[in-house]
Structures are given as structure tokens and as C-alpha cells.
Design an enzyme around this catalytic site. Sequence first.
Site, PDB file in Angstrom:
ATOM      1  N   ASP A   9       0.962  -1.229  -0.101  1.00  0.00           N
ATOM      2  CA  ASP A   9      -0.174   0.077   0.065  1.00  0.00           C
ATOM      3  C   ASP A   9       0.911   1.280  -0.020  1.00  0.00           C
ATOM      4  O   ASP A   9       1.975   1.130   0.293  1.00  0.00           O
ATOM      5  CB  ASP A   9      -0.753   0.106   1.264  1.00  0.00           C
ATOM      6  CG  ASP A   9      -1.829   1.352   1.405  1.00  0.00           C
ATOM      7  OD1 ASP A   9      -2.628   1.660   0.437  1.00  0.00           O
ATOM      8  OD2 ASP A   9      -1.361   2.148   2.405  1.00  0.00           O
ATOM      9  N   ASP A  11      -0.271   5.024   0.836  1.00  0.00           N
ATOM     10  CA  ASP A  11      -0.509   6.061   1.643  1.00  0.00           C
ATOM     11  C   ASP A  11      -0.607   5.603   3.294  1.00  0.00           C
ATOM     12  O   ASP A  11      -1.465   4.486   3.489  1.00  0.00           O
ATOM     13  CB  ASP A  11      -1.942   6.987   1.402  1.00  0.00           C
ATOM     14  CG  ASP A  11      -2.064   7.753   0.200  1.00  0.00           C
ATOM     15  OD1 ASP A  11      -0.897   8.510  -0.001  1.00  0.00           O
ATOM     16  OD2 ASP A  11      -2.597   7.736  -0.687  1.00  0.00           O
TER      17      ASP A  11
END
Length: 222
Positions: A9, A11
Site C-alpha cells: 500500500d 498512503d
Amino acid sequence: MTLKLAIFDVDGTLVDSQGDILASMTAAFEAVGLPAPDRATVLSIVGLSLPLAVAELAPEVDAAGQARMTQTYKDTYAQLRISGGASPLYPGIAEMLDRLARIDDLLLGVATGKSRRGLTALLGSLDLNARFVTTQVADDHPSKPHPSMIHAALSEAGVDAADAVMIGDTRFDMEMAQAAGVRGIGVAWGYHAADTLTGAVAVAQDASALETMILKTLGGLS
């Protein structure tokens, strides 16, 4: 040689973008004349694709208003990136990625709720484009926790689910990993509390610990 894949991932996992996220969401709510939710509420939807995140935060706003909010968020975020530069990598992440990239049978990928435009700009500004063999974005898939992003990453990399791991900071990442039959590793420095990352095989407290967990979880790397 069996190839392995670590999918990240972005953010809240690789970069700390909460300042830009909060400012952009505030502008989105201002566009429809509403006050923005508090910080914790906004960060709780990080990981969802933007239209779904807006719908979750502003269910009382009609479809046209939500579309205006979504576009305002995108425009504000892009302007903040231009004026303020890229969101910073968390401590130790750059060095960790460098070391992982030198392992011949380990491939790196991305699965993010960002748009293609946003991810390309971010990775370019951080000189990270060459690090990832597969990059899956919200433009091309249903929102997390649907497993589509991971399925596509596995297909592009030519790696089986048993030889992959998903790394993220939100419950959506862990739920996506479970839905795709991939092990998940959580990180404690992101936007969801560590105790919400149910289903993770482990939760890392810093980049060094994360690197160790990735290598241990995948095993057999040379």
C-alpha cells in the site's frame, strides 16, 4: 528459482500523506458548503477509492455533489503536490526498499487507492518508479477490500498467491489480502490503529521490523 512478491500500500504505509489528505478533504467539503469531519474520521476511510470514501463520509450529499467533492479533492491534492512537493517517505522506508530490490527472486509491487496520475507523480518525485514491477491503482479496479488489485498484481508478476504478501496500514488492506488468499503484514505507523488490522500475520513497528517480517513470511529468498 521461485519468484516472490511483496505488494505495498502507499498512503500510510510508504508515505505520510495525511496532511495533504486532510487539506484536500476539507476543500472537498467546502465545495458543497459542509464542514469537514474530524481528523480521525477522515483517516478512517484512507485506503478506499476516492468516490467510495466521499460517499462514506458524506452520505447526505447527492450524486452530483459527491462528484463535485471528488473532483475538488483531486484538484486540491494535485495542487498541494505541485506547491509542496511529494509526501515524505516514512523513516527507513527508502533504505528498506533498496535492500529488498537487490534480492534477485523478490519482486515489489503496489496496490493503492490512489489514481494512476497521483501514483505516477508520487513515485516519479521520489525516484521510485523502477522499484515496482506491478502497480495497481483505483482507476482500474473496484475499491479495496475487493481482491482485484492483488489478483492483477499476481498475474502481472507471474507469482502464486502462496508466494506473495500484502503490506498495509489499514483494515482494508488486510481484508483485501485475505480475500485474495495472500498473507498480510500490517504496519503500526499508519492511519488505522494496529488492533484493527485483524487477519495480519504480524504488525511491524518500524521499517526494520517490516523488512524482517517480509523476509520471514516469504522465506526461501536468495
